[in-house]
Every structure is written in C-alpha cells, then in structure tokens.
Enzyme design. Structure first.
Site, short mmCIF file in Angstrom:
data_model
loop_
_atom_site.label_atom_id
_atom_site.label_comp_id
_atom_site.label_asym_id
_atom_site.label_seq_id
_atom_site.Cartn_x
_atom_site.Cartn_y
_atom_site.Cartn_z
N HIS A 185 0.85 -1.20 0.00
CA HIS A 185 0.00 0.00 0.00
C HIS A 185 0.87 1.24 0.00
O HIS A 185 1.80 1.36 0.80
CB HIS A 185 -0.91 0.02 1.24
CG HIS A 185 -2.12 -0.85 1.09
ND1 HIS A 185 -3.22 -0.73 1.91
CD2 HIS A 185 -2.40 -1.85 0.22
CE1 HIS A 185 -4.14 -1.62 1.54
NE2 HIS A 185 -3.67 -2.32 0.53
N TYR A 239 -8.96 5.17 8.34
CA TYR A 239 -9.04 5.41 9.79
C TYR A 239 -10.01 6.59 9.98
O TYR A 239 -9.76 7.68 9.49
CB TYR A 239 -7.68 5.81 10.35
CG TYR A 239 -6.64 4.72 10.39
CD1 TYR A 239 -5.88 4.41 9.27
CD2 TYR A 239 -6.42 3.99 11.56
CE1 TYR A 239 -4.91 3.41 9.31
CE2 TYR A 239 -5.44 3.00 11.61
CZ TYR A 239 -4.70 2.72 10.49
OH TYR A 239 -3.74 1.73 10.53
N PRO A 243 -3.72 -0.96 18.95
CA PRO A 243 -3.49 -1.34 17.55
C PRO A 243 -3.66 -0.20 16.54
O PRO A 243 -3.41 -0.39 15.36
CB PRO A 243 -4.51 -2.45 17.32
CG PRO A 243 -5.51 -2.30 18.38
CD PRO A 243 -4.84 -1.67 19.54
N LYS A 284 1.39 -1.20 15.29
CA LYS A 284 2.78 -1.31 15.72
C LYS A 284 3.10 -2.58 16.49
O LYS A 284 4.27 -2.97 16.60
CB LYS A 284 3.14 -0.10 16.60
CG LYS A 284 3.20 1.20 15.84
CD LYS A 284 4.32 1.19 14.82
CE LYS A 284 4.11 2.22 13.73
NZ LYS A 284 4.43 1.71 12.41
N TYR A 325 4.28 5.72 10.64
CA TYR A 325 3.38 4.62 10.26
C TYR A 325 4.13 3.54 9.46
O TYR A 325 3.98 2.35 9.73
CB TYR A 325 2.21 5.15 9.43
CG TYR A 325 1.09 4.14 9.25
CD1 TYR A 325 1.10 3.24 8.18
CD2 TYR A 325 0.03 4.07 10.16
CE1 TYR A 325 0.09 2.30 8.02
CE2 TYR A 325 -0.99 3.13 9.99
CZ TYR A 325 -0.94 2.26 8.93
OH TYR A 325 -1.95 1.31 8.77
#
Ligand code: FAS
Ligand code: PHB
Length: 389
Positions: free
Chosen positions: A72, A200, A292, A296, A384
C-alpha cells in the site's frame, strides 16, 4: 535436553527468532503452551512495516507474502464522514504491506517444520530457573511428565500474559501503563474491501477502521464500550454503526455479509523495563503492548527479534557481547517511539467518554492540520511505515 537458546512462546516473535538463529547455525527449542491450530486461529495484526517485510524476506519466509500480500502506498483518514489521503510513498519513498499476522505465523510454522525445528506444543508449567546466573534452565510439563531444558540464553517471546516478564524480579522491573476507556470490536467478513487502502475514521460516535486481508476478505473495527457484551453486537448492528462512522462514499459502497470472526479487544499502552535480566531477554508483547491504532504491535515484536538475533549471532560467531549488552536499550529506544506514535494516533482518532468540547476541537484541528500540511503528513507517514531499525 540442552540447547543454545530456549525460546518461550511460539507466536510470531518466537518463531521468527528460531528461524533466523537456525539459519545462522544456532540451536533453539521453542516451548508453546497452545496447539499450532490455536495459535493460527487468533486474528490479529494486518499491516507490516517495510522493515518487517525485509526481515521476513531475509529469514527466507517472504515468498507467500510477496505473492499474496498487498503493498500500500498510503492510507485514508476521515473526520465526520469526510476522508483525505496520506501518500506514504510520495512523502517517504516507502510503502507498507497488508498481509495478516496469521499468514506470517503460518509461513514461519511451515519454515520451521521444513527445517525440522524443535517446537513443542501443549507445554504447561513453564518455569525459568536462574535466568540471571551462568547456567539458566527452563522446566516444563508435557503430557504429565516434567522436563528440563539447559541453555545458554532464554528468549521470553510469550506475550503479555506469559511467564517471562514476571521472572524479572519486581524489585528490578519497572512498568509503565496507560489503559484506554474503550475497546476495538473487530469482525472478519468474506466480502470485498470497501477501499483499496485502509480508512481510519474519527467520528462523534466513535472511531472506525476499514482494513482487509485480501480481495475477498475484509477486516473492520469500531470503537466500542468494553462492558458491551459482544452478543449484543449482531452483524446488522455492527454494519449500521460502521456505515455511520466512515466517509459517505465508502458507506454507500460498503458490501456487508456474515461475520466469520468477531472479537472485542481492550487497548493499552504498556512497557516493562529492563528487557534483559541476566541471560533472559524479553521480546515483543512480553515487554510492550501498544493500542493497535498505529499497527505497531507485531512490527515492534519483529524489530526486537532483529536486534536480539543479530546480538546472539555476533556472540556465537565471535564471542562479541556488545549487541547482547546493548539489546535492551536499543529495543526500548525504538519501542518508546512507536508507543508514543500509537498513543498520539489513538488519542487523535478516538472519542473519549470524558472528552470536553475543547478536546473535540483539538482533535478536529489536528486532523484539519494533517489534511493540509505536508510536514504534518510526513511525520505521520514516517512513523506509520516504521522508523529505521
Ligand atoms: P504473541 O502473544 O503473539 O505470542 C506469544 C505466544 O506465547 C502465544 O502463542 C502464547 O500461547 C505463548 N505463551 C504464552 N504464555 C506461555 C507460557 N507460559 N508457556 C508457553 N507459551 C506461552 N498488532 C498489530 O500490529 N495490529 C493489530 O491489529 C493487532 N491486533 C491485536 C488484537 C488482539 C486481540 C491482540 C491480543 C493483539 C493484537 N495485536 C495487534 C498485537 C499482536 O499482533 C502482537 O503484537 C503480536 O502477537 C506480538 O507477537 P508476540 O510477541 O510473538 O506475542
Ligand atoms: C488490521 O487489518 O487488523 C489492522 C490494520 C491496521 C491497524 C490495526 C489493525 O492499525
């Protein structure tokens, strides 16, 4: 029995450590209390940092990930049903790989079986003896018979509820913790993902996340009260709540279907120091837990394995103890940066029960800043995709 490194826990960190040490000619035994099928039945992480991808490839277990995983370039964030995209690749030159922890663990089990690795399932009563002495050993019961493993080192890869962390004396151990007043209600559904990248979503009703495992298997989460019995969450109620929280275009195109797995997970930030006590090393969830939100948990376990395996290989090859002596400080330095990011992302994206109108406006301004600032997006992106090892 005697081995060089006794590994407690046959989850992703214990299996990867065993695989890497095996390829360096170092003997290990893995003691796992559950069956292989039970371990593989747990649905957990879904996003791999690129450092994890490269580590799995170098350990010889990346082939199926490369064939079936999805690289991605970015992710979507959303505020009150309106989304915007953050382009990791354009901002950092890196991607993430969407490939479930279950598949990573399956690949590791298959590789260890092909190499006839010693992995004992169904062990009970694992006990560490003299981890801070020169001749540590581990005892356990298997099929009613007590056994003993003498070893040079013990790797505590046995997760948050394992025995390794509490084998470090309380007088030596320092723990840091923050719990969150909500959980993640997750479902797995045999439906096409609603988006080609993750979403998100911050919403007044609570957080939501749209993820996936493959083109036909989707993973969704909504923030939910921890005291809500999961039986109250019918599939229809879940889908209705998810639609209300995600961007309007995604809500309209969402394909729903029966859940094939449903679970409610609590969220916490937790660190135990030190990550080394004599000849015992704590690895992964045995040492630290993150909410979560930042994806990580699994990735931190992988970087711990990178540091510890490199240290043990240097010791057995050259009797160089530098990496062993630096392990705890090196692993904690990276872990605390990921714990900070996961805490920040969780506090920015979730609705807290005691949240004031001021808090609400701060969240909204944080997300508006992220939407319009390349600098803010770069900070999120580099955390990220994973900070360097
Ligand atoms: P694990 O807990 O995976 O493995 C430890 C192993 O040790 C287990 O197999 C256990 O059976 C065994 N064990 C425990 N005690 C033992 C004993 N006394 N004797 C022998 N064996 C023992 N991370 C993400 O990045 N994204 C997510 O979405 C995400 N979702 C999660 C959801 C849930 C419900 C949980 C609990 C965790 C989630 N995580 C997520 C984090 C998770 O993926 C962990 O970070 C990852 O499993 C860490 O791997 P290990 O350190 O190997 O620990
Ligand atoms: C998942 O797909 O399970 C997943 C993805 C990203 C997260 C957490 C979980 O941040």
């Amino acid at each position: 029995m005697r081995t060089q490194v006794c590994i407690i826990g046959g989850g992703p960190s214990g299996l990867l450590l065993s695989q890497i040490l095996h390829r360096a000619g170092i003997d290990t035994v893995v003691l796992e209390r559950k069956s292989r099928d039970y371990v593989l039945g747990r649905i957990r992480a879904g996003v791999l940092e690129w450092g994890t991808v490269e580590l799995l490839r170098s350990a010889g277990v990346g082939a199926r990930m490369d064939a079936e995983g999805f690289a991605h370039d970015g992710t979507f964030l959303a505020l009150q049903n309106r989304g915007f995209r953050i382009d990791f690749r354009q901002l950092t030159g890196k991607q993430v790989m969407v490939y479930g922890q279950t598949e990573v663990t399956r690949d590791l089990y298959d590789a260890r079986a092909a190499a006839e690795g010693k992995i004992l399932h169904g062990v009970e009563g694992v006990t560490l003896h003299d981890p801070d002495g020169d001749a540590p050993f581990v005892s356990y019961v298997l099929n009613g018979t007590e056994h003993r493993v003498d070893c040079d080192y013990i790797a505590g890869c046995d997760g948050f509820h394992g025995v390794s962390r509490t084998s470090v004396p309380a007088a030596v151990r320092k723990e840091y913790e923050r719990t969150y007043p909500f959980g993640w209600l997750g479902i797995l559904s045999q439906t096409p993902p609603v988006s080609h990248e993750l979403i998100y979503a911050n919403h007044a009703r609570g957080f939501a996340l749209c993820s996936m495992r493959n083109r036909h298997l989707s993973r969704y989460y909504i923030q939910a009260p921890l005291d809500d019995p999961i039986e109250k969450w019918t599939d229809d109620r879940f889908w209705d709540e998810l639609r209300r929280r995600i961007p309007d275009d995604a809500a309209q195109s969402l394909v729903t279907g029966p859940s094939v797995e449903k679970s409610l997970a609590p969220l916490r930030s937790f660190v135990a120091e030190p990550m080394r006590w004599g000849r015992l090393f704590l690895v992964g969830d045995a040492a630290h837990i993150v909410p979560p939100t930042g994806a990580k948990g699994l990735n931190l376990a992988m970087s711990d394995v990178h540091y510890l395996s490199r240290a043990l290989i240097a010791y057995y090859r050259d009797r160089d103890v530098g990496g062993i002596d630096r392990y705890a400080a090196t692993a904690l330095a990276r872990a605390w940066k990921a714990i900070r990011f996961s805490w920040w992302f969780t506090t920015t994206m979730h609705r807290f029960p005691d949240q004031s109108e001021f808090d609400q406006r701060i969240q909204e301004s944080e997300l508006e800043y992220l939407e319009h600032s390349a600098a803010a997006q770069t900070v999120l992106a580099e955390n990220y995709i994973g900070l360097p090892y």
